[in-house]
Design a protein around this motif. Sequence first.
Motif, PDB file in Angstrom:
ATOM      1  N   THR A 180      77.564  30.033  -4.894  1.00 39.00           N
ATOM      2  CA  THR A 180      77.223  28.750  -5.497  1.00 39.00           C
ATOM      3  C   THR A 180      76.280  28.979  -6.659  1.00 39.00           C
ATOM      4  O   THR A 180      75.643  30.028  -6.782  1.00 39.00           O
ATOM      5  N   TYR A 197      79.429  25.695  -9.177  1.00 38.03           N
ATOM      6  CA  TYR A 197      79.901  25.098  -7.927  1.00 38.03           C
ATOM      7  C   TYR A 197      78.721  24.898  -7.002  1.00 38.03           C
ATOM      8  O   TYR A 197      77.968  25.842  -6.722  1.00 38.03           O
ATOM      9  N   ASP A 198      78.524  23.649  -6.557  1.00 35.76           N
ATOM     10  CA  ASP A 198      77.438  23.313  -5.631  1.00 35.76           C
ATOM     11  C   ASP A 198      76.102  23.910  -6.075  1.00 35.76           C
ATOM     12  O   ASP A 198      75.421  24.612  -5.320  1.00 35.76           O
ATOM     13  N   SER A 239      73.334  22.667  -6.338  1.00 35.01           N
ATOM     14  CA  SER A 239      72.174  22.218  -5.564  1.00 35.01           C
ATOM     15  C   SER A 239      72.038  22.949  -4.237  1.00 35.01           C
ATOM     16  O   SER A 239      71.024  22.836  -3.554  1.00 35.01           O
ATOM     17  N   LYS A 240      73.069  23.701  -3.851  1.00 34.95           N
ATOM     18  CA  LYS A 240      73.053  24.399  -2.578  1.00 34.95           C
ATOM     19  C   LYS A 240      72.269  25.707  -2.680  1.00 34.95           C
ATOM     20  O   LYS A 240      71.881  26.161  -3.753  1.00 34.95           O
ATOM     21  N   LYS A 251      76.629  29.945   0.626  1.00 25.76           N
ATOM     22  CA  LYS A 251      77.099  28.822   1.423  1.00 25.76           C
ATOM     23  C   LYS A 251      78.090  29.328   2.457  1.00 25.76           C
ATOM     24  O   LYS A 251      79.076  29.975   2.119  1.00 25.76           O
TER      25      LYS A 251
END
Length: 300
Positions: free
Chosen positions: A35, A58-59, A61-62, A66
């Motif tokens: 991510t 991609y994502d 904020s993660k 992941k």
Amino acid sequence: MPSPPEDKDWNDISYVIGGFAWKARFMDKEGYILTGDKFRQYNLANQILKTASTWTGYDASKTPRKPYTCGVCHTTGWVQSGPEGPHQNNLPGIYGVWYADGVTCEACHGAGARHASQPEQVQLSIEENCGDCHRRGNANKIDASNGLIRHHEQYEDLLASPHRYIKCTACHDPHQSVKYQGNGFKGEQNTCNTCHTETVDSIAAKAKFQCTTCHMPRVAKSAVSVKHQAKIGEIAEGDVRSHLFRISTDPNWKMFTDDGKFVRINDEGKAFITVEYTCLICHTNKDQEWAIESAKRIHK
């Protein structure tokens, strides 16, 4: 994709998720999905939307890693676990195990070892189960984001459409792809026109439009989308067709909820495509009033 993410090499990658038609994501050598805000998702070129292949985030904020929990729809024989395992190939980032990579025959028809040895006695499943994967969360809610339906929502679309009791296989050959001229869609002569015989002779047909042009516009997004500058403002177009079919000519109906998180559904469980997406995405110099009046005459 021509290469792995910019800050990695192929020795850092255990699996590639997807990579067909829309996009690819990547899992590190311990099975976690990469991510971040850039170079984490590879979007394939889209000839219809005229977009080039590109890297995106991609994502973001993660956390940087992941866990992979997507195997129920992307593998065959998936058994969900958790951080304690078991893990496929002993990779701690994979929260589950599977029998075969990707979606094989057994993903839909069930385990076939006994059938292979006793075909007469042991039958495989032929029940349609497309909705097990072509859905997201609550089947009575159609998830949306940034003015478009989120990907793999076709089952929820269908439940809110006039075709909720029609099987997917009425229109699709499940053993063929709808991409790259794969003949997964059986064609309008074998689908739409078998029931809607009265609408064949219409303005749209004379213009050599397909039923899907207006009744299945690209209002869902898997990888990429574009914005069309219209008289009424920007209109988004995604890379996946809707399965809602029903078009609203109510000037007060809004396709999405006020917070933009879902497709709006009325008290009878019906959802509608609005004229912005069926008419004004092409007729960008017209307004909603024109589109509504024109839509009412299209099959008359």
